[in-house]
Every structure is written in C-alpha cells, then in structure tokens.
Scaffold this active site. Structure first.
Site, PDB file in Angstrom:
ATOM      1  N   ARG A  72      -1.318  -6.327  -1.088  1.00 15.50           N
ATOM      2  CA  ARG A  72      -1.183  -5.182  -1.862  1.00 15.50           C
ATOM      3  C   ARG A  72       0.359  -5.155  -2.220  1.00 15.50           C
ATOM      4  O   ARG A  72       1.170  -5.189  -1.142  1.00 15.50           O
ATOM      5  CB  ARG A  72      -1.394  -3.974  -1.128  1.00 15.50           C
ATOM      6  N   HIS A 115       5.871   2.920  -6.374  1.00 13.80           N
ATOM      7  CA  HIS A 115       6.436   2.872  -5.053  1.00 13.80           C
ATOM      8  C   HIS A 115       7.652   3.450  -4.828  1.00 13.80           C
ATOM      9  O   HIS A 115       8.790   2.687  -4.290  1.00 13.80           O
ATOM     10  CB  HIS A 115       6.244   1.661  -4.211  1.00 13.80           C
ATOM     11  N   GLU A 160       1.844   7.617  -1.727  1.00 10.43           N
ATOM     12  CA  GLU A 160       2.666   8.559  -0.934  1.00 10.43           C
ATOM     13  C   GLU A 160       3.272   9.782  -2.032  1.00 10.43           C
ATOM     14  O   GLU A 160       4.497   9.883  -1.788  1.00 10.43           O
ATOM     15  CB  GLU A 160       3.333   8.186   0.089  1.00 10.43           C
ATOM     16  N   ASN A 290      -2.660   6.202   3.698  1.00 12.78           N
ATOM     17  CA  ASN A 290      -1.521   5.443   4.677  1.00 12.78           C
ATOM     18  C   ASN A 290      -1.606   6.220   5.732  1.00 12.78           C
ATOM     19  O   ASN A 290      -1.088   7.460   5.951  1.00 12.78           O
ATOM     20  CB  ASN A 290      -0.067   5.558   4.019  1.00 12.78           C
ATOM     21  N   TYR A 292      -0.231   6.303   9.797  1.00 13.48           N
ATOM     22  CA  TYR A 292       0.672   6.027  10.972  1.00 13.48           C
ATOM     23  C   TYR A 292       0.526   6.659  12.182  1.00 13.48           C
ATOM     24  O   TYR A 292       0.638   6.137  13.346  1.00 13.48           O
ATOM     25  CB  TYR A 292       2.072   5.976  10.389  1.00 13.48           C
ATOM     26  N   GLU A 347      -2.040   1.442   3.969  1.00 17.72           N
ATOM     27  CA  GLU A 347      -1.022   0.880   5.321  1.00 17.72           C
ATOM     28  C   GLU A 347      -1.137   1.668   6.532  1.00 17.72           C
ATOM     29  O   GLU A 347      -1.676   2.594   6.676  1.00 17.72           O
ATOM     30  CB  GLU A 347       0.469   1.805   4.438  1.00 17.72           C
TER      31      GLU A 347
HETATM   32  C1  FCB Z   1       5.373   4.337   4.359  1.00 15.95           C
HETATM   33  C2  FCB Z   1       5.984   3.798   2.944  1.00 15.95           C
HETATM   34  C3  FCB Z   1       6.152   2.428   3.242  1.00 15.95           C
HETATM   35  C4  FCB Z   1       7.250   2.107   4.559  1.00 15.95           C
HETATM   36  C5  FCB Z   1       6.360   2.682   5.933  1.00 15.95           C
HETATM   37  C6  FCB Z   1       6.605   2.580   7.054  1.00 15.95           C
HETATM   38  O1  FCB Z   1       5.502   5.745   4.224  1.00 15.95           O
HETATM   39  O2  FCB Z   1       4.865   3.791   2.122  1.00 15.95           O
HETATM   40  O3  FCB Z   1       6.968   2.149   2.113  1.00 15.95           O
HETATM   41  O4  FCB Z   1       8.221   2.617   4.439  1.00 15.95           O
HETATM   42  O5  FCB Z   1       6.155   4.211   5.345  1.00 15.95           O
END
Ligand code: FCB
Length: 449
Positions: A72, A115, A160, A290, A292, A347
C-alpha cells in the site's frame, strides 16, 4: 485467517519518497508547512525522506523477502498535476515503475490517492476549503485510474479524512496548520465529496477492481460512568468517528454533533448543497480502517468538544498511545452498526526507541504489539466480523509528519545518514506470522470476497 486474507505493508508518498524537486514534481502543502518555523520537530522535512523514489527496487525486493502479497503506497498529487490542469506523465511513470516491480514478485498494489499532500497551487486557491477542490481531485483520480487500474487491486480514495480536516484545519497540527472549526468542517465536507466524486468517476469508466476509503477510527472510552464523562465520550466519538461514518453510510451528518458545532462556531453549513450526501454515500467495495489505539476521555467544559484527555494506566508507545488490541472489537462492532462491507486494516503499528546494535535492531515491544493485534484480528474473524486484510504501518521508518524523523514506526530500520535499510526483529516476526497464518503460499492474491 483464510487463504484470501491480504497481507501487506504500507507507506505514503511524502513520508518516504523524497526527490521533492525531481520528475517534474511541484511542492505540496507539506513542503510549505515544513518550512514554517516550529511546525515540524527539528525543522525537518520530506525533501529526501527514505529516498524511496530512487530505492523502490531495493525496497520492493525486501518486501518480497517479507512475504507480503500487497504494497500500500500513495500517489503524490503534485507529481501528477504540478500545476492546475497540467498533467505530468513523468510523475505517473514513477508509479508505473513501482507497480511493474511489484509484479515481478507477484505482489499487488493498494493505492491511496490522497495521503495529505494536496499541491500548493491548489492550497493557494483555497485548498480543501474551496469546493472546486472536488473537481481538481476528481481530475487527478481519473488520470490515476486511466493509467494504473490494470494492476491496482485496491483503490483508496482518501487516507484518514479526520486528519486531513480536523487535525489540519481545526487543531492545526498538520498542514496547512489552520485553527478553526468552520474551515475544518468545510474541508471535511469537500474531502468527503471528492471521495464520492472519485468513486463515481471510477464506476463510470468501469474500473475493474475495488474502491473504498480509509478512516482512522478509535473506540472511545470515558474515565467514569458518570453523566458528564459519558457526554464527553459521545462528543469525542462524534468528532472522531461518527462525523465520517454517518455521511458515508447514512447520507447525513450526526445531528447532535452538527448542533454542537453550530453552537461553537456559528456555522450555517452553507457548504452543503443538495445531492451532496448521495454523492458522498456512493456505494463502495470495502472500508479501510487504520487502527492504532483507543481514545480515553473525561468531561472538560473548557474544551470545545467538552472532552479532556486523562492519563490512563495502560502501557504506551512512544507516541503516548495506549497499547490496547482488545479494544478493536468494540470499534469493529460500532462499524458493523453502519456497514457490512469487508474491512481491511490499512494501517496498524507502533513507534518505539529503536537502536542498532551489532547490525541488528531488537524491538520486542513492536513484535509484541504486532502479534497481539494479529491475534485479535484472528479472534474477530472467528466471530465473523469480516476483516479481509492487514497492512503493517510501516514498511520502514519514515517522516512522521509533525514529529519529523523522531518517531520510528518501521519494521525496517532506516539509517538516514546513508539510507541503509536494516530489517528489525519485527520484520522477521511478521514474516513468520504470515507464514504460519497462511501456510507456505508464496503470494497473496486478492480474489473475490
Ligand atoms: C496515520 C497516518 C500515517 C502515519 C501513522 C503513524 O495517522 O496515516 O501516515 O503517520 O498514522
């Protein structure tokens, strides 16, 4: 995971490519923002980044050793349209080369169109606050579809939108660094509209692969069950998640949030025109997620959204983000309240203090983070929650936006002094996970549902 599960790694153009002034590329808002004193850690920028523009062959070879089936990456819009209305074939050639290289190893491409690097010329005309951005973006998207569709398995219109709008126009931490709620709402609307418009363009030209959008969603938890903290939870969820999920899947903005925003900044929502919601909600083929961490809030009346940031006792990454794979289930269930579409984790990853020792990088915390998230995804799939792929963020350390090069997310270490790539322990751990999850199959193919 079933045999069609897509294993991948992710990067984005400005974060890895470098070659900022080569191949006819013009500046984006990030080139400008990086020059603004105090905007980026240490005054750093993406001029050289990981020099992926020149080293993509070596990088893709390493990806093939990892065993992923899909890469990607994103397309730098100012390489493709360095000026308004002027297409630059040399810019497109770079992405054709990347895709041709992937094919050599039987890998496919997941391409993000946006992006965060809108060209500076567009920003000078009002950027995402200008409704014309929708047609500029659609023109750019069409060129990419025309030139690359044959070999792209997943198209992601936007990465995002929350970051590209609220973080960039309201909080001001990302380019173009504005601090107003009204500009953020306007930008968010045009970004969403440009997504729908690009999807329509793709359908009109009978694009033969899948197209969707990637959101950064987080499950939100309140510090207590008390009324005020729960109210903060609802507002934060509205700001972070529902403001994007509802237009995409319900053809409207959440009324409670619209009322709150109107009270805060007096917006009249005059940027919304008849037909916009139908365009935004144009059917897509998948949702990119995404993931995290989670959000953790309490009630704070001094905050515009009434949500404060209490400190939790959970283990934290170097970004100060809670490590909490177990909260993914709540999030995916929230998403399932909106859509049954296949979900790709586009992500997921973590930043830690990595050091090279005797030519090796031991990153046990990243290995643990990776394994726990993959295990959680397997659990979710056993419960029928429909996760179809996983892209590790990131393939290699790179320019982490306002944090410059100070945060390392890669499973490959990059020595910025000489651009040496050193696979970290997590690289080998991911390789082994892929092998064990899918047997010895050499390349994951995107096949059907
Ligand atoms: C996300 C972004 C990516 C990177 C990660 C850590 O928000 O999409 O570009 O910065 O966080």
């Amino acid at each position: 995971m079933d045999r069609d599960f897509v294993w991948g790694v992710a990067t984005s153009a400005y974060q890895v490519e470098g070659a900022a002034a080569e191949g006819g590329r013009a500046p984006s808002i990030w080139d400008t923002f990086c020059r603004k004193p105090g905007a980026v850690f240490n005054g750093e920028n993406g001029d050289t980044a990981c020099d992926h523009y020149h080293r993509y062959r070596e990088d893709i070879r390493l990806m093939s050793e990892l065993g992923v089936g899909c890469y990607r990456f994103s397309i730098s819009w100012p390489r493709i349209f360095p000026e308004k209305g002027r297409y630059n074939p040399e810019g497109m050639q770079f992405y054709k080369n990347v895709i041709a290289e992937l094919k050599k190893y039987n890998m496919t491409a997941a391409v993000t169109l946006y992006h965060w690097d809108i060209p500076q010329w567009a920003e000078d005309l009002g950027g995402w606050e200008n409704r014309e951005s929708v047609s500029w973006f659609t023109e750019f998207a069409e060129k990419c579809f025309e030139n690359l569709d044959g070999d792209v398995s997943l198209w992601i219109t936007h990465n995002e939108p929350w970051c590209a709008s609220f973080l960039s126009y309201h909080i001001g931490e990302h380019a173009p660094g504005k601090r107003g709620l009204e500009p953020a709402l306007r930008a968010a609307h045009h970004i969403l509209l440009s997504h729908g418009s690009a999807v329509r363009a793709y359908r009109a030209m009978h694009g033969s692969h899948k197209i969707g959008i990637t959101l950064n969603l987080s499950p939100v938890y309140a510090e207590t069950d008390g009324f005020a903290d729960q109210l903060a939870r609802k507002e934060k969820d509205g700001y972070q998640n529902r403001w994007f999920l509802e237009p995409l899947f319900c053809e409207t903005y959440p009324a409670d949030m619209a009322a709150l925003f109107a009270a805060r900044c007096g917006t009249r929502f005059d940027f919304i025109q008849p037909g916009d919601f139908a365009c935004i909600a144009e059917p897509i083929d998948f949702l990119g997620l995404n993931f995290y961490s989670r959000c953790y809030v309490n009630y704070d009346p001094s905050d515009e959204l009434l949500a404060g940031n209490p400190v939790s006792r959970m283990k934290k990454t170097r970004m100060d983000w809670d490590v909490c794979p177990e909260t993914m289930e709540d999030l995916v269930r929230e998403i399932r309240g909106y859509t049954a579409l296949p979900i790709y984790i586009t992500e997921n990853g973590s930043a830690w203090d990595d050091k090279v020792e005797n030519g090796r990088v031991h990153d046990p915390e990243r290995v643990d983070y990776l394994r726990r998230h993959l295990e959680e995804i397997e659990t979710l799939n056993r419960k029928g929650l429909g996760i179809r792929g996983y892209f590790c963020w990131s393939f290699m350390d790179n320019f982490e936006w306002a944090h410059g090069y100070s945060k390392r997310f890669g499973i490959v270490y990059v020595d910025y002094a000489d651009q040496r790539r050193i696979p970290k322990d997590s690289f080998y751990a991911y390789r082994d996970c892929i092998k064990s999850f899918r047997g010895e199959k050499a390349a994951a193919r995107l096949t059907g549902e």
